[in-house]
Design a protein around this motif. Structure first.
Motif, PDB file in Angstrom:
ATOM      1  N   ASN A 310       0.862  -1.184   0.000  1.00 34.01           N
ATOM      2  CA  ASN A 310       0.000   0.000   0.000  1.00 34.01           C
ATOM      3  C   ASN A 310       0.898   1.234   0.000  1.00 34.01           C
ATOM      4  N   THR A 311       0.903   1.954  -1.118  1.00 36.97           N
ATOM      5  CA  THR A 311       1.763   3.131  -1.254  1.00 36.97           C
ATOM      6  C   THR A 311       0.922   4.339  -1.630  1.00 36.97           C
ATOM      7  N   TYR A 312       1.190   5.466  -0.979  1.00 36.59           N
ATOM      8  CA  TYR A 312       0.390   6.684  -1.168  1.00 36.59           C
ATOM      9  C   TYR A 312       1.320   7.885  -1.127  1.00 36.59           C
ATOM     10  N   THR A 313       0.753   9.013  -1.455  1.00 38.24           N
ATOM     11  CA  THR A 313       1.451  10.277  -1.254  1.00 38.24           C
ATOM     12  C   THR A 313       0.773  11.010  -0.106  1.00 38.24           C
ATOM     13  N   GLY A 314       1.523  11.876   0.534  1.00 41.08           N
ATOM     14  CA  GLY A 314       0.967  12.602   1.663  1.00 41.08           C
ATOM     15  C   GLY A 314       1.664  13.926   1.876  1.00 41.08           C
ATOM     16  N   ILE A 315       1.057  14.755   2.706  1.00 43.28           N
ATOM     17  CA  ILE A 315       1.628  16.045   3.086  1.00 43.28           C
ATOM     18  C   ILE A 315       1.847  16.032   4.598  1.00 43.28           C
ATOM     19  N   VAL A 316       3.053  16.370   5.021  1.00 41.59           N
ATOM     20  CA  VAL A 316       3.358  16.423   6.449  1.00 41.59           C
ATOM     21  C   VAL A 316       2.664  17.641   7.058  1.00 41.59           C
ATOM     22  N   SER A 325      12.492   9.460  19.101  1.00 42.54           N
ATOM     23  CA  SER A 325      11.596   9.236  17.963  1.00 42.54           C
ATOM     24  C   SER A 325      11.301  10.542  17.236  1.00 42.54           C
ATOM     25  N   ILE A 326      10.906  10.361  15.966  1.00 44.01           N
ATOM     26  CA  ILE A 326      10.375  11.485  15.180  1.00 44.01           C
ATOM     27  C   ILE A 326       8.902  11.185  14.952  1.00 44.01           C
ATOM     28  N   ARG A 327       8.045  12.137  15.272  1.00 48.74           N
ATOM     29  CA  ARG A 327       6.598  11.942  15.158  1.00 48.74           C
ATOM     30  C   ARG A 327       6.037  12.856  14.071  1.00 48.74           C
ATOM     31  N   TYR A 328       5.208  12.253  13.210  1.00 48.78           N
ATOM     32  CA  TYR A 328       4.570  13.012  12.147  1.00 48.78           C
ATOM     33  C   TYR A 328       3.054  12.855  12.215  1.00 48.78           C
ATOM     34  N   GLU A 350      16.162  10.672   7.319  1.00 47.46           N
ATOM     35  CA  GLU A 350      15.770  11.992   6.835  1.00 47.46           C
ATOM     36  C   GLU A 350      14.614  12.511   7.661  1.00 47.46           C
ATOM     37  N   VAL A 351      14.702  13.777   8.054  1.00 46.94           N
ATOM     38  CA  VAL A 351      13.629  14.412   8.811  1.00 46.94           C
ATOM     39  C   VAL A 351      12.837  15.306   7.865  1.00 46.94           C
ATOM     40  N   PHE A 352      11.538  15.062   7.763  1.00 49.36           N
ATOM     41  CA  PHE A 352      10.677  15.826   6.853  1.00 49.36           C
ATOM     42  C   PHE A 352       9.994  16.955   7.623  1.00 49.36           C
ATOM     43  N   GLU A 353      10.089  18.151   7.087  1.00 52.09           N
ATOM     44  CA  GLU A 353       9.514  19.312   7.751  1.00 52.09           C
ATOM     45  C   GLU A 353       8.028  19.447   7.430  1.00 52.09           C
ATOM     46  N   THR A 354       7.332  20.216   8.234  1.00 57.70           N
ATOM     47  CA  THR A 354       5.922  20.493   7.998  1.00 57.70           C
ATOM     48  C   THR A 354       5.720  21.097   6.611  1.00 57.70           C
ATOM     49  N   GLY A 355       4.752  20.564   5.852  1.00 59.57           N
ATOM     50  CA  GLY A 355       4.480  21.026   4.496  1.00 59.57           C
ATOM     51  C   GLY A 355       5.148  20.192   3.427  1.00 59.57           C
TER      52      GLY A 355
END
Length: 372
Positions: A310-316, A325-328, A350-355
């Motif tokens: 199951n693969t999707y795209t998303g916005i943080v 931990s890193i929480r999104y 890799e740490v993904f920023e908001t947006g």
């Protein structure tokens, strides 16, 4: 979630087997505890958790003897203790407020249960020394409770509850008054203490992580009933309802709109209420009225998500770095539905920023079907 790696290891003899049979408590038309049955093995560490008002402390009070059941039995090694007074039940009790006598010394507090039982003075002195040594507070025998820290007072309460060698120890929110660091330390103390003593422990707490760390098995209560009983791992990974999944740890839960192609042991397709499609593997009814649940650590974020079932795209929508931990919080496919995600940071994480736009995914076995 933490749990014992080997249930029943390093356990001394002496704990009683407890069989609760159709035990209930009614106050007029209100059932504080519905008819409840559960088997607790000798030497087991059995935790009871649930929201306020779920019946945890009422159940514990009936076992202790200070609340009279409306009906049912409490069998201890085959003997029904319901008709017996508290002092004949051979049960130790540890409370949140410690219940130490402020005018007595530590040694006198610990000795009190033996004194009221008429034990000889020299025997009392010997057992007080042993009990204080077990909680590593021999040097504090002459002090008053007010001269001790909260953790030390709790250890004195443990020593007093166990000095007459009870076969069962009941603990009602024993660490609730302590700060987090001291609670963590005392969890280790209680675990070590129970293994040395060998008593059967029935432990009430509101802290799910505390219960998971200490207990062999956990019962989750709701509205006076035990909704599910199992090992900490089983409850976390295989919750039987939305309530259990939400109560024991974090989860993303979505209503299911439809399911198709279901065959025993084979993946099937479900459609969530927001229109998202997912492939899952389940033996449960996955149709309307059910819920799809995925734990935050089961979701993969970033390039590694590509190629999963199951693969999707998303916005943080939210990115939070916390110790360990890193929480999104990630919006799924522009639907407005969000997933909770937890990642363990490593050197190359890799740490993904908001947006940020990200790939997310999970396998067919990572999503669980729940009833209400």
């Amino acid at each position: 979630m933490l749990s014992r790696s080997a249930t029943g290891q390093n356990r001394a003899a002496g704990g009683a087997a407890v069989s609760i049979r159709n035990l209930c408590k009614r106050y007029n038309n209100f059932e504080a505890v519905v008819p409840t049955s559960v088997e607790i093995d000798s030497g087991d560490f059995f935790a009871i958790i649930g929201p306020s008002g779920s019946g945890k402390s009422t159940l514990l009070g009936m076992i202790a003897g200070y609340i009279d059941p409306t009906e049912g039995q409490i069998m201890v090694d085959g003997r029904d203790i319901v008709p017996e007074p508290i002092y004949r039940r051979n049960i130790g009790m540890v409370f949140q407020n410690y219940a130490l006598f402020p005018h007595l010394s530590v040694a006198q507090n610990v000795a009190y249960p033996l004194k009221i039982r008429g034990v000889a003075k020299d025997e009392i002195a010997r057992r007080v020394r042993e009990s204080l040594a077990m909680v590593r507070l021999e040097a504090f025998a002459s002090r008053k409770p007010s001269e001790l820290s909260g953790g030390q007072q709790q250890r004195i309460a443990l020593a007093r509850a166990s000095i007459y060698h009870p076969s069962i120890l009941l603990m009602d929110e024993p660490l609730g008054a302590l700060d987090k660091n001291l609670r963590d330390e005392m969890q280790e103390e209680i675990k070590r203490f129970q293994q040395e003593l060998g008593a059967t422990v029935i432990y009430v707490t509101h802290d799910q992580q505390e219960a998971a760390f200490l207990a062999d098995r956990i019962a989750i209560m709701r509205d006076g009933a035990m909704t599910q009983i199992g090992s900490p791992r089983a409850l976390y990974e295989q919750p039987n309802s939305r309530f259990v999944a939400e109560f024991l740890g974090e989860a993303s839960i979505f209503p299911v709109k439809s399911a198709s192609g279901k065959q025993a042991g084979q993946p099937c397709q479900i459609v969530l209420e927001d229109g998202t499609q997912a492939i899952i593997r389940t033996d449960e009814d996955a149709g309307p009225g059910r819920f799809a649940c995925i734990r935050p650590e089961r979701v993969t974020v970033g390039p590694k998500a590509r190629g999963l079932d199951n693969t999707y795209t998303g916005i943080v929508r939210e990115s939070l770095y916390t110790p360990g931990s890193i929480r999104y919080r990630i919006e799924l496919n522009g639907t407005g539905s969000t997933l909770k995600v937890r990642v363990l940071p490593q050197g190359d994480t890799e740490v993904f920023e908001t947006g940020s736009a990200v790939d997310i995914g999970w396998s067919t076995d990572d999503m669980t079907i729940l009833r209400e």
